[in-house]
Motif scaffolding. Sequence first.
Motif, PDB file in Angstrom:
ATOM      1  N   GLY A  83      45.637  46.000  40.934  1.00 43.15           N
ATOM      2  CA  GLY A  83      45.138  47.333  40.615  1.00 43.15           C
ATOM      3  C   GLY A  83      46.304  48.209  40.215  1.00 43.15           C
ATOM      4  O   GLY A  83      47.455  47.958  40.591  1.00 43.15           O
ATOM      5  N   TYR A  84      46.026  49.248  39.465  1.00 44.30           N
ATOM      6  CA  TYR A  84      47.104  50.082  38.933  1.00 44.30           C
ATOM      7  C   TYR A  84      47.729  50.948  40.024  1.00 44.30           C
ATOM      8  O   TYR A  84      47.034  51.579  40.825  1.00 44.30           O
ATOM      9  CB  TYR A  84      46.590  50.978  37.818  1.00 44.30           C
ATOM     10  N   GLY A  85      49.046  51.004  40.030  1.00 47.74           N
ATOM     11  CA  GLY A  85      49.797  51.953  40.818  1.00 47.74           C
ATOM     12  C   GLY A  85      49.668  51.836  42.322  1.00 47.74           C
ATOM     13  O   GLY A  85      49.314  50.777  42.864  1.00 47.74           O
ATOM     14  N   PHE A  86      49.959  52.965  42.999  1.00 50.28           N
ATOM     15  CA  PHE A  86      49.967  53.016  44.458  1.00 50.28           C
ATOM     16  C   PHE A  86      48.582  52.754  45.037  1.00 50.28           C
ATOM     17  O   PHE A  86      48.434  52.037  46.035  1.00 50.28           O
ATOM     18  CB  PHE A  86      50.487  54.393  44.913  1.00 50.28           C
ATOM     19  N   VAL A  87      47.559  53.314  44.387  1.00 51.40           N
ATOM     20  CA  VAL A  87      46.183  53.106  44.859  1.00 51.40           C
ATOM     21  C   VAL A  87      45.814  51.629  44.766  1.00 51.40           C
ATOM     22  O   VAL A  87      45.223  51.057  45.686  1.00 51.40           O
ATOM     23  CB  VAL A  87      45.187  53.959  44.055  1.00 51.40           C
ATOM     24  N   GLY A  88      46.184  51.014  43.662  1.00 49.33           N
ATOM     25  CA  GLY A  88      45.897  49.590  43.495  1.00 49.33           C
ATOM     26  C   GLY A  88      46.573  48.747  44.559  1.00 49.33           C
ATOM     27  O   GLY A  88      45.986  47.798  45.083  1.00 49.33           O
ATOM     28  N   GLN A  89      47.816  49.094  44.911  1.00 42.49           N
ATOM     29  CA  GLN A  89      48.540  48.359  45.935  1.00 42.49           C
ATOM     30  C   GLN A  89      47.890  48.549  47.301  1.00 42.49           C
ATOM     31  O   GLN A  89      47.788  47.599  48.093  1.00 42.49           O
ATOM     32  CB  GLN A  89      49.993  48.820  45.984  1.00 42.49           C
ATOM     33  N   ARG A  90      47.439  49.757  47.595  1.00 44.55           N
ATOM     34  CA  ARG A  90      46.747  50.002  48.861  1.00 44.55           C
ATOM     35  C   ARG A  90      45.463  49.174  48.959  1.00 44.55           C
ATOM     36  O   ARG A  90      45.171  48.589  50.011  1.00 44.55           O
ATOM     37  CB  ARG A  90      46.400  51.491  48.993  1.00 44.55           C
ATOM     38  N   MET A  91      44.718  49.121  47.877  1.00 50.16           N
ATOM     39  CA  MET A  91      43.476  48.342  47.872  1.00 50.16           C
ATOM     40  C   MET A  91      43.769  46.854  48.045  1.00 50.16           C
ATOM     41  O   MET A  91      43.047  46.137  48.737  1.00 50.16           O
ATOM     42  CB  MET A  91      42.711  48.593  46.571  1.00 50.16           C
ATOM     43  N   LEU A  92      44.844  46.396  47.412  1.00 51.51           N
ATOM     44  CA  LEU A  92      45.224  44.990  47.511  1.00 51.51           C
ATOM     45  C   LEU A  92      45.626  44.652  48.939  1.00 51.51           C
ATOM     46  O   LEU A  92      45.231  43.609  49.483  1.00 51.51           O
ATOM     47  CB  LEU A  92      46.375  44.712  46.548  1.00 51.51           C
ATOM     48  N   THR A  93      46.394  45.537  49.571  1.00 51.26           N
ATOM     49  CA  THR A  93      46.817  45.338  50.958  1.00 51.26           C
ATOM     50  C   THR A  93      45.623  45.306  51.900  1.00 51.26           C
ATOM     51  O   THR A  93      45.601  44.555  52.878  1.00 51.26           O
ATOM     52  CB  THR A  93      47.785  46.464  51.383  1.00 51.26           C
ATOM     53  N   ALA A  94      44.614  46.104  51.579  1.00 53.48           N
ATOM     54  CA  ALA A  94      43.410  46.160  52.405  1.00 53.48           C
ATOM     55  C   ALA A  94      42.458  44.992  52.153  1.00 53.48           C
ATOM     56  O   ALA A  94      41.418  44.884  52.804  1.00 53.48           O
ATOM     57  CB  ALA A  94      42.679  47.475  52.165  1.00 53.48           C
ATOM     58  N   GLY A  95      42.812  44.109  51.191  1.00 56.93           N
ATOM     59  CA  GLY A  95      41.952  42.957  50.891  1.00 56.93           C
ATOM     60  C   GLY A  95      40.660  43.354  50.215  1.00 56.93           C
ATOM     61  O   GLY A  95      39.591  42.766  50.475  1.00 56.93           O
ATOM     62  N   HIS A  96      40.717  44.341  49.318  1.00 58.77           N
ATOM     63  CA  HIS A  96      39.510  44.881  48.683  1.00 58.77           C
ATOM     64  C   HIS A  96      38.733  43.801  47.926  1.00 58.77           C
ATOM     65  O   HIS A  96      39.294  43.027  47.163  1.00 58.77           O
ATOM     66  CB  HIS A  96      39.893  46.002  47.712  1.00 58.77           C
ATOM     67  N   HIS A  97      37.436  43.752  48.154  1.00 56.76           N
ATOM     68  CA  HIS A  97      36.569  42.806  47.466  1.00 56.76           C
ATOM     69  C   HIS A  97      35.184  43.410  47.315  1.00 56.76           C
ATOM     70  O   HIS A  97      34.830  44.384  47.991  1.00 56.76           O
ATOM     71  CB  HIS A  97      36.486  41.477  48.231  1.00 56.76           C
ATOM     72  N   LEU A  98      34.398  42.823  46.405  1.00 56.68           N
ATOM     73  CA  LEU A  98      33.064  43.324  46.120  1.00 56.68           C
ATOM     74  C   LEU A  98      32.057  42.175  46.152  1.00 56.68           C
ATOM     75  O   LEU A  98      32.404  41.030  45.841  1.00 56.68           O
ATOM     76  CB  LEU A  98      33.037  43.987  44.738  1.00 56.68           C
ATOM     77  N   PRO A  99      30.806  42.460  46.514  1.00 58.67           N
ATOM     78  CA  PRO A  99      29.797  41.402  46.566  1.00 58.67           C
ATOM     79  C   PRO A  99      29.449  40.880  45.178  1.00 58.67           C
ATOM     80  O   PRO A  99      29.360  41.638  44.218  1.00 58.67           O
ATOM     81  CB  PRO A  99      28.595  42.094  47.216  1.00 58.67           C
ATOM     82  N   MET A 100      29.266  39.593  45.076  1.00 61.74           N
ATOM     83  CA  MET A 100      28.868  38.963  43.822  1.00 61.74           C
ATOM     84  C   MET A 100      27.425  39.357  43.501  1.00 61.74           C
ATOM     85  O   MET A 100      26.552  39.334  44.360  1.00 61.74           O
ATOM     86  CB  MET A 100      28.988  37.439  43.966  1.00 61.74           C
ATOM     87  N   GLY A 101      27.195  39.780  42.255  1.00 65.34           N
ATOM     88  CA  GLY A 101      25.848  40.104  41.832  1.00 65.34           C
ATOM     89  C   GLY A 101      25.409  41.520  42.132  1.00 65.34           C
ATOM     90  O   GLY A 101      24.284  41.898  41.808  1.00 65.34           O
ATOM     91  N   ARG A 102      26.288  42.325  42.733  1.00 64.83           N
ATOM     92  CA  ARG A 102      25.931  43.697  43.058  1.00 64.83           C
ATOM     93  C   ARG A 102      26.977  44.647  42.523  1.00 64.83           C
ATOM     94  O   ARG A 102      28.168  44.351  42.522  1.00 64.83           O
ATOM     95  CB  ARG A 102      25.791  43.868  44.571  1.00 64.83           C
TER      96      ARG A 102
END
Length: 283
Positions: free
Chosen positions: A58-77
């Motif tokens: 993800g872009y920038g500081f926000v992207g890094q925070r989301m990556l550290t948090a293990g951000h994921h989304l449900p398939m099909g939604r």
Amino acid sequence: PQAMSASALQRAQEIAAATALDDLFRRVVTLVKERFGYYHAQIFRYDAAARVMRLVIGYGFVGQRMLTAGHHLPMGRGVVGTAAATGRPVLATDVTRDPDWVPNTFLPGTRGELAVPIKLRDQILGILDVQSNITGALTTEDQLLLEGLCGQIAIAIQSTQLLESANTFRQVIESSGQGICMATLKGVLTYANPAYRAMVGLTDQDALPGHSFFAHYPETLRVRLRDEIMQEVLATGQWQGELALLSATGGVIPTLEILTLVRDEHGRPCCLARQITDITVRK
């Protein structure tokens, strides 16, 4: 049109310059976010074990925070999950009116979202997701632009994966204790790993072009190699047996060799591969 073509070429060149997938994805989100001025840009890939779309960059500081948090989304939604499940772009010009939209606390300003599959033929390699903080700012023009870009990204991903595999394979060969080399059908060396060069005293890799591997065998074996073994390799595709090499110090090294005929994508013989094992201890 010429300016647009030049810009597209420049974007393709910037993407293609990546030598690893992490670098490729970073280049993509940086280019998309900064060149087109989106609120946010990110890439998701399918996590088969968890059956979710997982953020990979993800872009920038926000992207890094989301990556550290293990951000994921449900398939099909949601926008990303639907694009991944259908293989088609999903455009939400006003997310507040989309009952299926999945809000993200890391990106509270999101008002519009566009997810475009990164596809190579029918295979979905990932999802490029961009967001806007202005309702109605994302349009079908953005969709068409990013669809073209995702086609370039898909080709770059395939090329980068092939390059990574080739580099890994080369590292294995370079560190192998067995002598491994490649040669033309006439026996002219084109590559030799450190183990082979140490065996025969070729200290300089640059000295290989034009160097015949037949010269590395005792004279008593050269006629057999040319008239018998090479003919069998060309006829059957492979030969395996015991031979001997002239060592760097002038002695003779007993070896077990595998000679393999390598063919091109059309099935035509193109070169020879040799795998040499020093069997002095066994002897």
